[in-house]
Design a protein around this motif. Structure first.
Motif, PDB file in Angstrom:
ATOM      1  N   VAL A 275       1.080  -1.212  -0.103  1.00  9.89           N
ATOM      2  CA  VAL A 275       0.118   0.028   0.057  1.00  9.89           C
ATOM      3  C   VAL A 275       0.935   1.233   0.071  1.00  9.89           C
ATOM      4  O   VAL A 275       0.487   2.121  -0.603  1.00  9.89           O
ATOM      5  CB  VAL A 275      -1.028   0.173   1.036  1.00  9.89           C
ATOM      6  CG1 VAL A 275      -1.615   1.059   1.425  1.00  9.89           C
ATOM      7  CG2 VAL A 275      -2.022  -1.118   1.036  1.00  9.89           C
TER       8      VAL A 275
ATOM      9  N   LEU B 122       0.813   4.110  -2.808  1.00 10.60           N
ATOM     10  CA  LEU B 122       0.830   5.891  -2.355  1.00 10.60           C
ATOM     11  C   LEU B 122       1.914   6.412  -2.669  1.00 10.60           C
ATOM     12  O   LEU B 122       1.765   7.598  -3.254  1.00 10.60           O
ATOM     13  CB  LEU B 122       0.670   5.768  -0.666  1.00 10.60           C
ATOM     14  CG  LEU B 122      -0.644   5.257  -0.033  1.00 10.60           C
ATOM     15  CD1 LEU B 122      -0.481   5.189   1.404  1.00 10.60           C
ATOM     16  CD2 LEU B 122      -1.747   6.270  -0.538  1.00 10.60           C
TER      17      LEU B 122
ATOM     18  N   ARG C 181      -4.381   7.307  -4.899  1.00 11.49           N
ATOM     19  CA  ARG C 181      -4.864   7.698  -3.446  1.00 11.49           C
ATOM     20  C   ARG C 181      -6.143   7.252  -3.545  1.00 11.49           C
ATOM     21  O   ARG C 181      -6.818   7.122  -2.360  1.00 11.49           O
ATOM     22  CB  ARG C 181      -4.977   9.444  -3.495  1.00 11.49           C
ATOM     23  CG  ARG C 181      -3.755   9.909  -3.290  1.00 11.49           C
ATOM     24  CD  ARG C 181      -3.037   9.946  -1.872  1.00 11.49           C
ATOM     25  NE  ARG C 181      -1.967  10.487  -1.679  1.00 11.49           N
ATOM     26  CZ  ARG C 181      -0.727  10.122  -1.843  1.00 11.49           C
ATOM     27  NH1 ARG C 181      -0.532   8.810  -2.654  1.00 11.49           N
ATOM     28  NH2 ARG C 181       0.281  10.718  -1.636  1.00 11.49           N
TER      29      ARG C 181
ATOM     30  N   LEU D 208      -3.170   3.106   5.027  1.00  7.97           N
ATOM     31  CA  LEU D 208      -4.000   4.187   4.433  1.00  7.97           C
ATOM     32  C   LEU D 208      -4.203   5.109   5.627  1.00  7.97           C
ATOM     33  O   LEU D 208      -4.027   6.440   5.627  1.00  7.97           O
ATOM     34  CB  LEU D 208      -5.392   3.725   3.981  1.00  7.97           C
ATOM     35  CG  LEU D 208      -5.194   3.088   2.860  1.00  7.97           C
ATOM     36  CD1 LEU D 208      -6.429   2.403   2.221  1.00  7.97           C
ATOM     37  CD2 LEU D 208      -4.390   3.940   1.376  1.00  7.97           C
TER      38      LEU D 208
ATOM     39  N   PRO E  51      -9.761   4.514   2.416  1.00 12.05           N
ATOM     40  CA  PRO E  51      -9.947   3.259   1.523  1.00 12.05           C
ATOM     41  C   PRO E  51     -11.033   3.379   0.605  1.00 12.05           C
ATOM     42  O   PRO E  51     -12.332   3.958   1.129  1.00 12.05           O
ATOM     43  CB  PRO E  51      -9.898   2.091   2.275  1.00 12.05           C
ATOM     44  CG  PRO E  51     -10.669   2.427   3.571  1.00 12.05           C
ATOM     45  CD  PRO E  51     -10.169   4.021   3.712  1.00 12.05           C
TER      46      PRO E  51
END
Length: 336
Positions: free
Chosen positions: A173, A177, A182, A206, A213
């Motif tokens: 993740v 990012l 995003r 996140l 999310p």
């Protein structure tokens, strides 16, 4: 008929002019002290005479054979079996040992399988599973298993080596990012430990970045993931594409799910990664490397688990049982 003559340690000792104990030490790693020249001389004579170790006799003397038994809980049918076995076998060969596996079928008593393994007098026994899960080992059998591989003993009484599922999810993740994504959705594997832990890592990464999310969606219709269960992947992708906040990345529970996501995005006329990035877990190389574009995915630490398990089994030292998580490896390809 050709008569095969068995060469004994005494034959080698007589030729080398040393004791049988010295020959045994040179060939089998015994306690006899000798110079390197003597050791090399004995090994040379043994090779010249065609000596083959009598494993049965050695097993009677030592109480065990130079074998490590593996109780295989579905491992033989898994695409990752090769990596775990390679890790085990490589470390075993370096120690002059060999590995053999006995399958533990569903519904079969674990005790019966362990009895089957132990009749070969292995030096040690491991239990390996095809996917990360808890295994209930009866108390009377706990001492018979030296280490759990890709699974954990339900009550923490046996040292267990498992993938760091949460850490792997956080890493992938964070990678998405860092690539500027995003709006990330996660099509996960429901009802299994890997899915539960990866979802925690997904949310943690996140939250850390202050990004919300788009949601976590089950890959199949059943409550527990199976690659034979009816798939929900295409319907999830279609719903996400028609939502008011279309994703710019989709994280997949495994490479098979990613393959379905690729197909759904292609039907929608979208390009990976320009329109939507796709990332995954597992690194089934024959699949991930052949997708177009090749898939960025988190490789499970199966070979490392195999190597470490063998080191633990051969160490011969009593340790407090513990759970050890091993990190995934990010395999960067062109889908992000």
């Amino acid at each position: 008929m050709v008569k095969i003559v068995a060469i004994s340690l005494s034959d080698i000792a007589e030729r080398a002019g040393v004791s049988v104990k010295t020959v045994s030490g040179a060939l089998h790693g015994g306690s006899a002290r000798m110079s390197d020249d003597t050791r090399l001389k004995i090994k040379s004579i043994a090779e010249e005479l065609g000596y083959v170790t009598n494993l049965a006799a050695r097993g009677v003397r030592q109480g065990w054979l130079p074998l490590v038994g593996v109780v295989s809980d579905g491992l033989i049918t898994s695409p990752f079996a090769t990596e775990i076995v390679r890790g085990l076998d490589g470390a075993a060969r370096n120690a002059g040992m060999a590995v053999f596996a006995v399958n533990h079928s569903s519904g079969q008593e674990i005790g019966a399988v362990l009895d089957e393994v132990r009749q070969f007098r292995p030096r040690a026994v491991a239990y390996a599973a095809m996917y990360h899960k808890e295994v209930a080992v009866p108390q009377k059998l706990v001492g018979a298993v030296g280490v759990m591989i890709n699974c954990r003993e339900a009550e923490g009484r046996i040292t267990s080596l498992v993938p760091d599922e949460q850490g792997g999810a956080r890493e992938i993740v964070r990678y998405l990012l860092a690539a500027g994504r995003r709006r990330i959705a996660f099509i996960n594997l429901p009802g299994i430990m890997a899915g539960v832990l990866r979802e925690k890592g997904f949310h943690a990464a996140l939250t850390e970045a202050g990004v919300a999310p788009l949601g976590v969606y089950p890959a199949v219709r059943r409550s527990v993931y199976s690659d034979r269960a009816p798939s929900l992947v295409a319907s999830h992708v279609e719903a996400l594409l028609h939502s008011g906040d279309r994703p710019d990345a989709i994280l997949c529970g495994n490479d098979r799910v990613a393959m379905e996501v690729y197909a759904a995005l292609a039907r929608a006329g979208l390009c990976i990664p320009d329109d939507i990035a796709v990332a995954s877990f597992d690194n089934q190389v024959e699949l991930a490397s052949r997708l177009d574009p090749p898939l960025t995915t988190m490789a499970l630490p199966h070979r490392a688990m195999g190597r470490l398990a063998m080191e633990i089994l051969l160490a011969g030292e009593l340790q407090e049982p513990h759970l050890r998580t091993l990190p995934f490896h990010l395999v960067e390809r062109a889908s992000v």
